[in-house]
Motif scaffolding. Structure first.
Motif, PDB file in Angstrom:
ATOM      1  N   MET A   1      20.507  -4.411   0.223  1.00 23.89           N
ATOM      2  CA  MET A   1      19.670  -4.681   1.365  1.00 23.89           C
ATOM      3  C   MET A   1      19.537  -6.183   1.618  1.00 23.89           C
ATOM      4  O   MET A   1      19.051  -6.567   2.671  1.00 23.89           O
ATOM      5  N   ASN A   2      19.975  -6.978   0.648  1.00 25.45           N
ATOM      6  CA  ASN A   2      19.944  -8.428   0.850  1.00 25.45           C
ATOM      7  C   ASN A   2      20.739  -8.846   2.080  1.00 25.45           C
ATOM      8  O   ASN A   2      20.388  -9.822   2.745  1.00 25.45           O
ATOM      9  N   ASP A   3      21.798  -8.084   2.392  1.00 21.02           N
ATOM     10  CA  ASP A   3      22.650  -8.457   3.516  1.00 21.02           C
ATOM     11  C   ASP A   3      22.055  -8.106   4.871  1.00 21.02           C
ATOM     12  O   ASP A   3      22.560  -8.551   5.901  1.00 21.02           O
ATOM     13  N   VAL A   4      20.963  -7.333   4.917  1.00 21.46           N
ATOM     14  CA  VAL A   4      20.335  -7.007   6.201  1.00 21.46           C
ATOM     15  C   VAL A   4      18.911  -7.563   6.318  1.00 21.46           C
ATOM     16  O   VAL A   4      18.265  -7.375   7.340  1.00 21.46           O
ATOM     17  N   ILE A   5      18.446  -8.261   5.305  1.00 20.60           N
ATOM     18  CA  ILE A   5      17.065  -8.757   5.329  1.00 20.60           C
ATOM     19  C   ILE A   5      16.834  -9.702   6.509  1.00 20.60           C
ATOM     20  O   ILE A   5      15.732  -9.743   7.063  1.00 20.60           O
ATOM     21  N   ASP A   6      17.844 -10.421   6.943  1.00 26.28           N
ATOM     22  CA  ASP A   6      17.691 -11.328   8.083  1.00 26.28           C
ATOM     23  C   ASP A   6      17.515 -10.588   9.408  1.00 26.28           C
ATOM     24  O   ASP A   6      17.103 -11.183  10.392  1.00 26.28           O
ATOM     25  N   LEU A   7      17.825  -9.291   9.437  1.00 29.53           N
ATOM     26  CA  LEU A   7      17.668  -8.492  10.648  1.00 29.53           C
ATOM     27  C   LEU A   7      16.250  -7.937  10.788  1.00 29.53           C
ATOM     28  O   LEU A   7      15.911  -7.323  11.790  1.00 29.53           O
ATOM     29  N   ILE A   8      15.429  -8.159   9.777  1.00 28.12           N
ATOM     30  CA  ILE A   8      14.062  -7.647   9.751  1.00 28.12           C
ATOM     31  C   ILE A   8      13.119  -8.737  10.235  1.00 28.12           C
ATOM     32  O   ILE A   8      13.208  -9.887   9.810  1.00 28.12           O
ATOM     33  N   ASP A   9      12.204  -8.357  11.125  1.00 36.55           N
ATOM     34  CA  ASP A   9      11.307  -9.327  11.751  1.00 36.55           C
ATOM     35  C   ASP A   9      10.274  -9.914  10.796  1.00 36.55           C
ATOM     36  O   ASP A   9       9.920 -11.066  10.908  1.00 36.55           O
ATOM     37  N   SER A  10       9.754  -9.125   9.887  1.00 33.22           N
ATOM     38  CA  SER A  10       8.673  -9.609   9.024  1.00 33.22           C
ATOM     39  C   SER A  10       9.210 -10.098   7.688  1.00 33.22           C
ATOM     40  O   SER A  10      10.241  -9.652   7.223  1.00 33.22           O
ATOM     41  N   ARG A  11       8.461 -10.985   7.097  1.00 38.57           N
ATOM     42  CA  ARG A  11       8.832 -11.532   5.801  1.00 38.57           C
ATOM     43  C   ARG A  11       7.686 -11.393   4.810  1.00 38.57           C
ATOM     44  O   ARG A  11       7.388 -12.297   4.053  1.00 38.57           O
ATOM     45  N   LYS A  12       7.017 -10.265   4.842  1.00 39.51           N
ATOM     46  CA  LYS A  12       5.926 -10.043   3.900  1.00 39.51           C
ATOM     47  C   LYS A  12       6.519  -9.847   2.518  1.00 39.51           C
ATOM     48  O   LYS A  12       7.588  -9.266   2.370  1.00 39.51           O
ATOM     49  N   PRO A  13       5.830 -10.322   1.491  1.00 41.26           N
ATOM     50  CA  PRO A  13       6.367 -10.215   0.129  1.00 41.26           C
ATOM     51  C   PRO A  13       6.605  -8.766  -0.265  1.00 41.26           C
ATOM     52  O   PRO A  13       5.892  -7.858   0.158  1.00 41.26           O
ATOM     53  N   GLY A  14       7.605  -8.577  -1.094  1.00 41.71           N
ATOM     54  CA  GLY A  14       7.933  -7.244  -1.576  1.00 41.71           C
ATOM     55  C   GLY A  14       6.975  -6.780  -2.659  1.00 41.71           C
ATOM     56  O   GLY A  14       6.064  -7.493  -3.061  1.00 41.71           O
ATOM     57  N   VAL A  15       7.181  -5.551  -3.106  1.00 40.04           N
ATOM     58  CA  VAL A  15       6.373  -4.959  -4.168  1.00 40.04           C
ATOM     59  C   VAL A  15       7.235  -4.770  -5.409  1.00 40.04           C
ATOM     60  O   VAL A  15       8.452  -4.923  -5.365  1.00 40.04           O
ATOM     61  N   THR A  16       6.587  -4.417  -6.501  1.00 39.23           N
ATOM     62  CA  THR A  16       7.304  -4.232  -7.763  1.00 39.23           C
ATOM     63  C   THR A  16       7.828  -2.810  -7.893  1.00 39.23           C
ATOM     64  O   THR A  16       7.401  -1.900  -7.170  1.00 39.23           O
ATOM     65  N   GLU A  17       8.712  -2.632  -8.819  1.00 40.00           N
ATOM     66  CA  GLU A  17       9.236  -1.299  -9.151  1.00 40.00           C
ATOM     67  C   GLU A  17       8.086  -0.380  -9.557  1.00 40.00           C
ATOM     68  O   GLU A  17       8.072   0.799  -9.206  1.00 40.00           O
ATOM     69  N   LEU A  18       7.097  -0.927 -10.267  1.00 38.92           N
ATOM     70  CA  LEU A  18       5.942  -0.134 -10.684  1.00 38.92           C
ATOM     71  C   LEU A  18       5.146   0.353  -9.470  1.00 38.92           C
ATOM     72  O   LEU A  18       4.752   1.527  -9.419  1.00 38.92           O
ATOM     73  N   ASP A  19       4.932  -0.512  -8.480  1.00 44.70           N
ATOM     74  CA  ASP A  19       4.218  -0.119  -7.266  1.00 44.70           C
ATOM     75  C   ASP A  19       4.953   1.022  -6.562  1.00 44.70           C
ATOM     76  O   ASP A  19       4.336   1.977  -6.078  1.00 44.70           O
ATOM     77  N   ILE A  20       6.268   0.918  -6.498  1.00 40.79           N
ATOM     78  CA  ILE A  20       7.092   1.957  -5.868  1.00 40.79           C
ATOM     79  C   ILE A  20       6.981   3.258  -6.655  1.00 40.79           C
ATOM     80  O   ILE A  20       6.798   4.337  -6.081  1.00 40.79           O
ATOM     81  N   SER A  21       7.045   3.170  -7.972  1.00 43.98           N
ATOM     82  CA  SER A  21       6.939   4.364  -8.821  1.00 43.98           C
ATOM     83  C   SER A  21       5.593   5.063  -8.659  1.00 43.98           C
ATOM     84  O   SER A  21       5.522   6.292  -8.648  1.00 43.98           O
ATOM     85  N   ILE A  22       4.534   4.291  -8.518  1.00 43.56           N
ATOM     86  CA  ILE A  22       3.194   4.863  -8.322  1.00 43.56           C
ATOM     87  C   ILE A  22       3.150   5.648  -7.008  1.00 43.56           C
ATOM     88  O   ILE A  22       2.607   6.756  -6.945  1.00 43.56           O
ATOM     89  N   ALA A  23       3.745   5.089  -5.953  1.00 44.80           N
ATOM     90  CA  ALA A  23       3.786   5.787  -4.663  1.00 44.80           C
ATOM     91  C   ALA A  23       4.632   7.052  -4.764  1.00 44.80           C
ATOM     92  O   ALA A  23       4.247   8.105  -4.239  1.00 44.80           O
ATOM     93  N   GLU A  24       5.763   6.969  -5.441  1.00 44.46           N
ATOM     94  CA  GLU A  24       6.616   8.147  -5.617  1.00 44.46           C
ATOM     95  C   GLU A  24       5.867   9.253  -6.369  1.00 44.46           C
ATOM     96  O   GLU A  24       5.926  10.428  -5.981  1.00 44.46           O
ATOM     97  N   GLU A  25       5.163   8.872  -7.410  1.00 49.33           N
ATOM     98  CA  GLU A  25       4.414   9.845  -8.201  1.00 49.33           C
ATOM     99  C   GLU A  25       3.299  10.484  -7.362  1.00 49.33           C
ATOM    100  O   GLU A  25       3.098  11.701  -7.408  1.00 49.33           O
ATOM    101  N   ALA A  26       2.607   9.685  -6.573  1.00 52.56           N
ATOM    102  CA  ALA A  26       1.522  10.200  -5.741  1.00 52.56           C
ATOM    103  C   ALA A  26       2.031  11.186  -4.693  1.00 52.56           C
ATOM    104  O   ALA A  26       1.325  12.121  -4.312  1.00 52.56           O
ATOM    105  N   MET A  27       3.271  10.982  -4.252  1.00 51.56           N
ATOM    106  CA  MET A  27       3.844  11.863  -3.232  1.00 51.56           C
ATOM    107  C   MET A  27       4.742  12.944  -3.828  1.00 51.56           C
ATOM    108  O   MET A  27       5.232  13.800  -3.105  1.00 51.56           O
ATOM    109  N   ASP A  28       4.997  12.846  -5.136  1.00 51.02           N
ATOM    110  CA  ASP A  28       5.842  13.805  -5.848  1.00 51.02           C
ATOM    111  C   ASP A  28       7.253  13.870  -5.264  1.00 51.02           C
ATOM    112  O   ASP A  28       7.809  14.935  -5.017  1.00 51.02           O
ATOM    113  N   VAL A  29       7.814  12.666  -5.021  1.00 45.15           N
ATOM    114  CA  VAL A  29       9.165  12.538  -4.474  1.00 45.15           C
ATOM    115  C   VAL A  29       9.858  11.342  -5.136  1.00 45.15           C
ATOM    116  O   VAL A  29       9.221  10.564  -5.841  1.00 45.15           O
ATOM    117  N   ALA A  30      11.137  11.223  -4.874  1.00 47.04           N
ATOM    118  CA  ALA A  30      11.898  10.043  -5.289  1.00 47.04           C
ATOM    119  C   ALA A  30      12.470   9.411  -4.020  1.00 47.04           C
ATOM    120  O   ALA A  30      13.202  10.069  -3.280  1.00 47.04           O
TER     121      ALA A  30
END
Length: 141
Positions: A1-30
């Protein structure tokens, strides 16, 4: 996704792998790998008129409280098919979605039209959506 990041309008900081895992667990998906890669680079990204729902960030709760989990658990439109999870919106009521197949999220990107309650495939994956949507914006300019 590094090659398309310049096509995205916002530059808000990303999240960690742990934050993503917590969301996946809460939604019971991958989540698809491209989705996770993008959110490590930019949380709550904007692609033209589309705003992707953030993943809750403990370092920035005020700006990420209306996260993907809340959008799919607490405020999900009752007309939206259970097989779809919303990942973003465009401000008109239409939703950008992934489709769940056997508790795994398919990498295809769909649009769900709130007026007709129907959905259709927009792209085979998130990267393709970002590129094709950016090309449409360039043509409009």
């Amino acid at each position: 996704m590094n090659d398309v990041i310049d096509l995205i309008d916002s530059r808000k900081p990303g999240v960690t792998e742990l934050d993503i895992s917590i969301a996946e667990e809460a939604m019971d998906v991958a989540f698809p790998n491209q989705y996770k890669e993008l959110f490590k680079l930019s949380n709550n990204a904007q692609i033209g008129e589309w705003t992707l729902f953030p993943i809750k960030d403990p370092k920035n709760l005020k700006r990420t409280w209306d996260d993907i989990v809340r959008q799919n658990k607490d405020v999900k439109d009752e007309e939206l098919p259970n097989e779809l999870i919303t990942i973003g919106e465009d401000g008109t009521g239409d939703k950008l979605c992934f489709r769940i197949v056997n508790r795994v999220i398919d990498s295809k990107v769909y649009i769900w039209y709130h007026e007709t309650r129907e959905f259709e495939e927009l792209a085979s994956n998130l990267k393709e959506f970002i590129i094709s949507y950016s090309e449409e914006l360039d043509e409009d300019v």
